[in-house]
Design an enzyme around this catalytic site. Structure first.
Site, mmCIF file in Angstrom:
data_model
loop_
_atom_site.group_PDB
_atom_site.id
_atom_site.type_symbol
_atom_site.label_atom_id
_atom_site.label_comp_id
_atom_site.label_asym_id
_atom_site.label_seq_id
_atom_site.Cartn_x
_atom_site.Cartn_y
_atom_site.Cartn_z
ATOM 1 N N ARG A 159 -6.524 -5.392 4.702
ATOM 2 C CA ARG A 159 -7.947 -5.288 5.005
ATOM 3 C C ARG A 159 -8.377 -6.560 5.731
ATOM 4 O O ARG A 159 -7.757 -7.625 5.595
ATOM 5 C CB ARG A 159 -8.764 -5.131 3.723
ATOM 6 C CG ARG A 159 -8.451 -3.877 2.906
ATOM 7 C CD ARG A 159 -9.315 -3.847 1.649
ATOM 8 N NE ARG A 159 -9.105 -2.648 0.866
ATOM 9 C CZ ARG A 159 -8.255 -2.552 -0.164
ATOM 10 N NH1 ARG A 159 -7.530 -3.621 -0.522
ATOM 11 N NH2 ARG A 159 -8.132 -1.420 -0.833
ATOM 12 N N LYS A 183 -9.392 -5.928 -3.411
ATOM 13 C CA LYS A 183 -10.627 -5.575 -4.085
ATOM 14 C C LYS A 183 -10.509 -5.840 -5.580
ATOM 15 O O LYS A 183 -9.472 -5.605 -6.190
ATOM 16 C CB LYS A 183 -10.965 -4.103 -3.830
ATOM 17 C CG LYS A 183 -11.387 -3.803 -2.401
ATOM 18 C CD LYS A 183 -11.788 -2.350 -2.248
ATOM 19 C CE LYS A 183 -12.304 -2.072 -0.842
ATOM 20 N NZ LYS A 183 -12.706 -0.652 -0.665
ATOM 21 N N HIS A 252 -9.768 -2.322 10.979
ATOM 22 C CA HIS A 252 -9.391 -1.261 10.055
ATOM 23 C C HIS A 252 -8.518 -0.208 10.741
ATOM 24 O O HIS A 252 -7.740 0.488 10.082
ATOM 25 C CB HIS A 252 -10.644 -0.614 9.458
ATOM 26 C CG HIS A 252 -10.497 -0.311 7.996
ATOM 27 N ND1 HIS A 252 -10.195 -1.284 7.057
ATOM 28 C CD2 HIS A 252 -10.606 0.851 7.305
ATOM 29 C CE1 HIS A 252 -10.135 -0.743 5.856
ATOM 30 N NE2 HIS A 252 -10.363 0.554 5.976
ATOM 31 N N ARG A 255 -5.025 -1.131 10.162
ATOM 32 C CA ARG A 255 -4.635 -0.760 8.798
ATOM 33 C C ARG A 255 -4.305 0.742 8.738
ATOM 34 O O ARG A 255 -3.308 1.146 8.146
ATOM 35 C CB ARG A 255 -5.760 -1.121 7.837
ATOM 36 C CG ARG A 255 -5.541 -0.719 6.376
ATOM 37 C CD ARG A 255 -6.649 -1.337 5.536
ATOM 38 N NE ARG A 255 -6.822 -0.730 4.235
ATOM 39 C CZ ARG A 255 -6.155 -1.084 3.142
ATOM 40 N NH1 ARG A 255 -5.232 -2.034 3.214
ATOM 41 N NH2 ARG A 255 -6.406 -0.507 1.976
ATOM 42 N N HIS A 278 -4.427 0.658 -2.784
ATOM 43 C CA HIS A 278 -5.343 1.706 -3.221
ATOM 44 C C HIS A 278 -5.207 1.910 -4.727
ATOM 45 O O HIS A 278 -4.098 2.046 -5.247
ATOM 46 C CB HIS A 278 -5.030 3.030 -2.512
ATOM 47 C CG HIS A 278 -5.478 3.069 -1.095
ATOM 48 N ND1 HIS A 278 -4.980 3.970 -0.172
ATOM 49 C CD2 HIS A 278 -6.387 2.320 -0.420
ATOM 50 C CE1 HIS A 278 -5.563 3.760 1.003
ATOM 51 N NE2 HIS A 278 -6.420 2.772 0.881
ATOM 52 N N TYR A 287 -4.134 10.008 4.683
ATOM 53 C CA TYR A 287 -3.228 9.708 5.794
ATOM 54 C C TYR A 287 -2.212 10.815 6.022
ATOM 55 O O TYR A 287 -1.616 10.896 7.095
ATOM 56 C CB TYR A 287 -2.517 8.371 5.544
ATOM 57 C CG TYR A 287 -3.471 7.215 5.591
ATOM 58 C CD1 TYR A 287 -3.957 6.747 6.800
ATOM 59 C CD2 TYR A 287 -3.919 6.615 4.419
ATOM 60 C CE1 TYR A 287 -4.867 5.708 6.850
ATOM 61 C CE2 TYR A 287 -4.827 5.570 4.453
ATOM 62 C CZ TYR A 287 -5.297 5.123 5.673
ATOM 63 O OH TYR A 287 -6.203 4.099 5.704
#
Length: 311
Positions: A159, A183, A252, A255, A278, A287
């Site tokens: 990210r 995150k 992004h 990514r 994730h 994806y």
């Protein structure tokens, strides 16, 4: 004899009263909640849509089934789930204010959910486009830095905030990995490809004479401090335009390209989930849709019963 459907109560003064109530609510947003002007204008637009849909029906007589019909009408006009969810939120806030300050007994928007929006597929570069973007020329310090940034983005699927948050000792050249803080402050170890490692070695050779005293950031700005996310975005746009890539290229997208290309080559959804950081595999599964056409072509070419043989 067929009976006519009962029409909701309406009177000519209802529209004027609704506008006065909206005016009071906008004052509440500005003076009590201190919302920005732009935000208040968005609320105003959404509530004016509601008032128009009522067709003069008094706001205090609206019921849940009428709000549901309004949502259905807007959905039929092409508004997606995200827009309708925002609009319902604005309507709920308006009726909450009307209950508090104007004695409305019912909030007819409570419990109503907007229809789900179809998931938007992330945009990804083709492998050839991604390769072209890595071909940054020049030996000046910023070009060397930018090449390392782009190679690491594409190599490891970071990210933007993760990349700009890296320290120079987060890169382990011995085992070809980078330590990333994602995150929620969660740390993960991500593999780094040989091209990215070579680009970062070239950058680190220049970084030492470029950094401010005590600065531990991996990637630096022109003044020797930690580079900002906005600066990375601008540099990526600069190189994408210079190298002739179509459309708007943003961090992004690199990514997304990493995830799509690794998944296309390996088919290992769990591994891609871990590398992307994730929390849920359902986030990674989007994806799998990117390469459907590619997979369909492989199927058509490989499966003996995929196509009917020509006579």
């Amino acid at each position: 004899m067929r009976r006519e459907a009962t029409k909701p109560h309406s009177d000519p003064a209802s529209g004027a009263r609704a506008q006065n109530l909206l005016k009071g609510y906008l004052g509440h947003l500005a003076n009590e909640r201190r919302l920005a002007t732009h935000t208040s204008l968005n609320y105003k637009r959404d509530i004016e849509t509601l008032i128009a849909l009522t067709g003069g029906t008094a706001l205090d007589t609206l019921q849940v089934h009428q709000i549901r019909r309004f949502v259905a009408q807007l959905h039929g006009r092409g508004l997606d789930g995200r827009s309708l969810a925002r609009m319902l939120s604005a309507w709920r806030g308006f009726f909450k204010y009307l209950a508090r300050d104007h004695g409305f007994a019912v909030n007819p928007c409570m419990g109503i959910r907007a229809p789900k929006s179809a998931k938007r597929l992330p945009h990804a570069l083709s492998p050839d486009q991604a390769g072209s973007l890595m071909n940054i020329g020049g030996d000046d310090v910023l070009a060397v830095r930018d090449k390392a940034i782009l190679e690491l983005f594409y190599s490891s699927g970071l990210r933007l905030s993760e990349l700009t948050g890296l320290a120079f000792d987060d890169v382990n050249f011995d085992d070809a990995t980078v330590r990333v803080t994602g995150k929620g402050g969660k740390t993960r170890i991500v593999p780094v490809g040989s091209h990215a490692l070579a680009a970062m070695k070239a950058w680190l050779a220049r970084r030492s004479g470029f950094a401010r005293a005590g600065e531990n950031a991996l990637f630096l700005n022109r003044n020797g401090g930690r580079i900002s996310p906005r600066a990375v975005q601008l540099r990526l746009s600069h190189w994408a335009a210079k190298l002739g890539l179509p459309g708007k290229v943003h961090p992004h997208m690199l990514r997304h390209s990493f995830a799509s290309h690794v998944l296309q080559s390996s088919g290992d959804l769990r591994a891609v989930q871990e590398m992307l950081g994730h929390a849920s595999i359902s986030t990674t599964q989007i994806y799998t849709q990117l390469d459907f056409q590619h997979l369909a072509k492989v199927y058509d070419a490989a499966h003996p019963r995929a196509k009917r043989k020509e006579k």
